[in-house]
Design a protein around this motif. Structure first.
Motif, short mmCIF file in Angstrom:
data_model
loop_
_atom_site.label_atom_id
_atom_site.label_comp_id
_atom_site.label_asym_id
_atom_site.label_seq_id
_atom_site.Cartn_x
_atom_site.Cartn_y
_atom_site.Cartn_z
N SER A 61 -6.65 -50.41 43.93
CA SER A 61 -6.95 -49.04 44.32
C SER A 61 -7.76 -48.98 45.61
O SER A 61 -7.50 -48.15 46.49
N SER A 62 -8.75 -49.86 45.74
CA SER A 62 -9.60 -49.86 46.93
C SER A 62 -8.83 -50.25 48.18
O SER A 62 -9.18 -49.83 49.29
N SER A 63 -7.78 -51.04 48.02
CA SER A 63 -6.95 -51.41 49.16
C SER A 63 -5.77 -50.46 49.33
O SER A 63 -4.87 -50.71 50.12
N GLN A 64 -5.79 -49.36 48.55
CA GLN A 64 -4.77 -48.31 48.62
C GLN A 64 -3.37 -48.81 48.30
O GLN A 64 -2.38 -48.25 48.76
N LEU A 113 1.52 -45.99 40.73
CA LEU A 113 0.53 -45.15 40.05
C LEU A 113 0.15 -45.79 38.73
O LEU A 113 1.01 -46.26 37.98
N PHE A 114 -1.15 -45.82 38.45
CA PHE A 114 -1.66 -46.36 37.18
C PHE A 114 -2.40 -45.25 36.45
O PHE A 114 -3.33 -44.63 36.99
N MET A 115 -1.99 -44.98 35.21
CA MET A 115 -2.59 -43.91 34.42
C MET A 115 -3.24 -44.47 33.17
O MET A 115 -2.67 -45.32 32.50
#
Length: 275
Positions: free
Chosen positions: A121-124, A97-99
């Motif tokens: 993120s796009s590659s989940q 997770l990146f916040m």
């Protein structure tokens, strides 16, 4: 093989003996911020990544050599001395997770980090979220990270003012982690009525006089204040005004420039600082 098995088994036994403890390490990365947290359940958090890839050296001192994953990475705001090493962290470690606060910057470093996060993120391979007051991140076994700021979308705000402010809690031990949050945000937090009481305060903006106001400090009422600053830095951090306020309020002040990496451990009742 037998030797490696013995070493590994010894490490696991050590970890088991330390079950129920939380570790908070203020890393020695020069003029910048980087904080590593390991919760009692083993979940790991990295808040900020310092100015450069030197954070990788520091992480290797607080994580076992075979561990290549970090559950949560937090970028408190997009200034270089807080995100400079995060691209390297994302390349070296699997991050769950990146916040971030949601504040944009025009720097090449920020754009490189955002490109890396968006690709993952796009590659989940990673989930990206924006921090907002009221969020609570469960770190397991009673430890949690509560977000106190930002309250709303900080787009357009000055980067320091948009800093994520978070309170780390495990039992009776609390750490208030403020990024570079300035005096006006500290005043807002005091007036908002959120619980700021903490044993350890990460002094805002590396001990600059733009943070750590006395009213805010009294509300936090810490035993320790940690200042993350580089030795002989060009900004003159920490400023004497802040040191005087901390001393006046009987707060033990610890500066990474003097002490290097600083590690706290707590079982939820007792808080100790390792020498």
């Amino acid at each position: 093989f037998l030797l490696l098995s013995t070493i590994f088994s010894g490490y696991i036994a050590f970890k088991e003996r330390k079950a129920g403890e939380m570790t908070v390490a203020f890393l020695n990365i020069g003029q910048g911020d980087s904080i590593f947290i390991e919760s009692p359940s083993g979940n790991q958090v990295l808040i900020d990544g310092g100015p450069d890839r030197g954070v990788l050296r520091e992480i290797s001192k607080v994580m076992p050599f075979y561990d290549r994953s970090i559950d949560l990475v937090v970028a408190t705001h997009p200034d270089a001395d807080h995100i400079g090493g995060l691209v390297d962290v994302l390349e070296r470690y699997k991050v769950g997770l990146f916040m971030e606060p949601g504040t944009e910057a025009e720097t090449g470093l920020y754009k490189e980090l955002e490109t890396r996060v968006e690709k993952l993120s796009s590659s989940q391979k990673i989930k990206k979220i924006e921090a907002r007051q009221g969020m609570t991140i469960d770190l397991g076994e009673g430890a949690f990270l509560e977000i106190l700021f930002p309250v709303l979308d900080p787009d357009g705000m000055e980067t320091n003012a948009s800093s994520i402010v978070a309170r780390l809690v495990y039992g009776e031990s609390e750490f208030l982690l403020t990024g570079d949050s300035p005096l006006n945000i500290e005043e807002y937090l005091v007036d908002s009525g959120v619980n700021l009481d903490s044993d350890v305060l990460k002094a805002g903006h590396h001990g600059s006089k733009t943070s750590t106001g006395e009213r805010f400090l009294k509300k936090v009422d810490p035993e320790y204040a940690v200042i993350s600053a580089g030795k002989n830095n060009k900004y003159g951090h920490p400023h004497q005004e802040v040191l005087d306020i901390l001393d006046k309020n009987n707060v033990k002040t610890l500066n990474t420039a003097d002490y290097g990496r600083m590690i706290f451990k707590t079982d939820g009742v007792n808080l100790i600082r390792l020498d």
